[in-house]
Motif scaffolding. Structure first.
Motif, short mmCIF file in Angstrom:
data_model
loop_
_atom_site.label_atom_id
_atom_site.label_comp_id
_atom_site.label_asym_id
_atom_site.label_seq_id
_atom_site.Cartn_x
_atom_site.Cartn_y
_atom_site.Cartn_z
N ASN A 1 0.84 -1.22 -0.15
CA ASN A 1 -0.02 -0.01 -0.04
C ASN A 1 0.78 1.29 0.01
N MET A 2 2.10 1.16 0.03
CA MET A 2 3.11 2.18 0.13
C MET A 2 2.86 3.13 1.28
N ASP A 3 2.34 2.36 2.27
CA ASP A 3 2.41 3.24 3.61
C ASP A 3 3.98 3.03 4.01
N LEU A 4 4.78 2.22 3.74
CA LEU A 4 6.20 2.44 3.70
C LEU A 4 6.62 2.51 2.56
N SER B 1 -1.51 0.59 -6.27
CA SER B 1 -1.26 1.91 -6.69
C SER B 1 -2.10 2.29 -7.97
N VAL B 2 -2.22 1.51 -8.94
CA VAL B 2 -2.92 1.73 -10.18
C VAL B 2 -4.41 1.79 -9.69
N PHE B 3 -4.73 0.85 -9.02
CA PHE B 3 -6.44 0.76 -8.70
C PHE B 3 -6.76 2.00 -7.80
N LYS B 4 -5.69 2.24 -6.82
CA LYS B 4 -6.42 3.58 -6.07
C LYS B 4 -6.55 4.77 -6.85
N LYS B 5 -5.59 4.97 -7.87
CA LYS B 5 -6.08 5.89 -8.80
C LYS B 5 -7.14 6.07 -9.75
N LYS B 6 -7.61 4.72 -9.68
CA LYS B 6 -8.61 4.49 -11.07
C LYS B 6 -9.63 3.42 -10.33
N PRO B 7 -10.19 3.63 -9.18
CA PRO B 7 -11.19 2.58 -9.04
C PRO B 7 -12.33 2.57 -9.92
N SER B 8 -12.89 1.08 -10.34
CA SER B 8 -14.19 1.29 -11.06
C SER B 8 -14.59 -0.06 -10.85
N TYR C 1 5.50 7.66 -10.27
CA TYR C 1 6.16 7.18 -9.19
C TYR C 1 7.42 6.97 -9.55
N SER C 2 7.97 7.82 -10.43
CA SER C 2 9.15 7.80 -11.17
C SER C 2 10.53 8.01 -10.40
#
Length: 223
Positions: A24-27, A166-173, A217-218
């Motif tokens: 989840n990139m919390d870390l 990360s992709v899903f969080k930005k584009k939930p559908s 996220y580069s």
């Protein structure tokens, strides 16, 4: 913070929660982690946390540098693709196996999962939806008595899961939910080739969003 599951020992609990925090990139990729701080956060001693970090290092999710500390691994596109390929290759065969007659009476658990996914998606509870998404795929392996394979695959899939979440969080559908329905429909029809086709299309979502993900996220990528 997630609670320990029934019969889950301290090491497994630490591994599960830290893995989720990485996915989840919390870390954040590249950040230094403290055994002591993680142990306090989880309400554990340092030993199970240290053991969990060693396990995560074996999967390339963290890097342990002597005299320097433990760091969350940066994003490596090659590891993402390798993990995606592994999952696709194995899971297609498991889905095909699930199409056999002997599993037909056990498919209601997948129907129930889809109903719950729809409920939480309608509630905009994307965190719970993602949890159910993972459980949906895990159930393929459980029903076909391939849980050990799933556990091994999940360890190596950390890199792909980090990108996928990360992709899903930005584009939930609703697209993910509809794809789950198509997979289950093909399984119920015992159409192995169609089930494999729908699964392959389902797992291709990251590929469709790869460029946007790598651009956004580069700063977390290996140079």
């Amino acid at each position: 913070m997630a609670e320990p599951k029934h019969r889950e020992n301290s090491r497994d609990y630490a591994y599960r929660v830290i893995r989720d925090m990485i996915v989840n990139m919390d870390l954040e990729p590249g950040s230094k982690v403290s055994e002591t701080e993680l142990a306090e956060l989880l309400g554990l001693s340092r030993t199970p946390v240290r053991e969990a970090l060693i396990d995560l290092a074996r999967n390339g999710a963290v890097t342990i540098q002597p005299q320097k500390g433990t760091f969350i691994s940066l994003i490596d596109p090659l590891l993402i693709e390798e993990a995606r390929f592994l999952r696709l290759t194995i899971e297609k065969e498991v889905v095909a196996l699930l199409c056999e007659e002997q599993y037909k009476e056990q498919l209601n658990v997948l129907e129930e999962s889809i109903s719950l996914q729809e409920f939480y998606l309608n509630q905009s509870n994307y965190e719970k939806f993602l949890e159910l998404d993972d459980e949906f795929h895990q159930t393929f392996f459980q029903l076909t008595n391939k849980s050990r394979i799933y556990s091994l695959m999940k360890g190596l899939n950390i890199h792909f899961d980090r990108a996928r979440v990360s992709v899903f969080k930005k584009k939930p559908s609703i697209k993910t939910l509809e794809e789950h329905k198509l997979i289950l429909s093909a399984i119920r029809a015992q159409n192995k080739e169609l089930a494999k086709k729908h699964l392959e299309q389902h797992l291709a979502q990251y590929e469709l969003d790869k460029d946007n993900f790598e651009k956004e996220y580069s700063h977390y990528f290996n140079k």
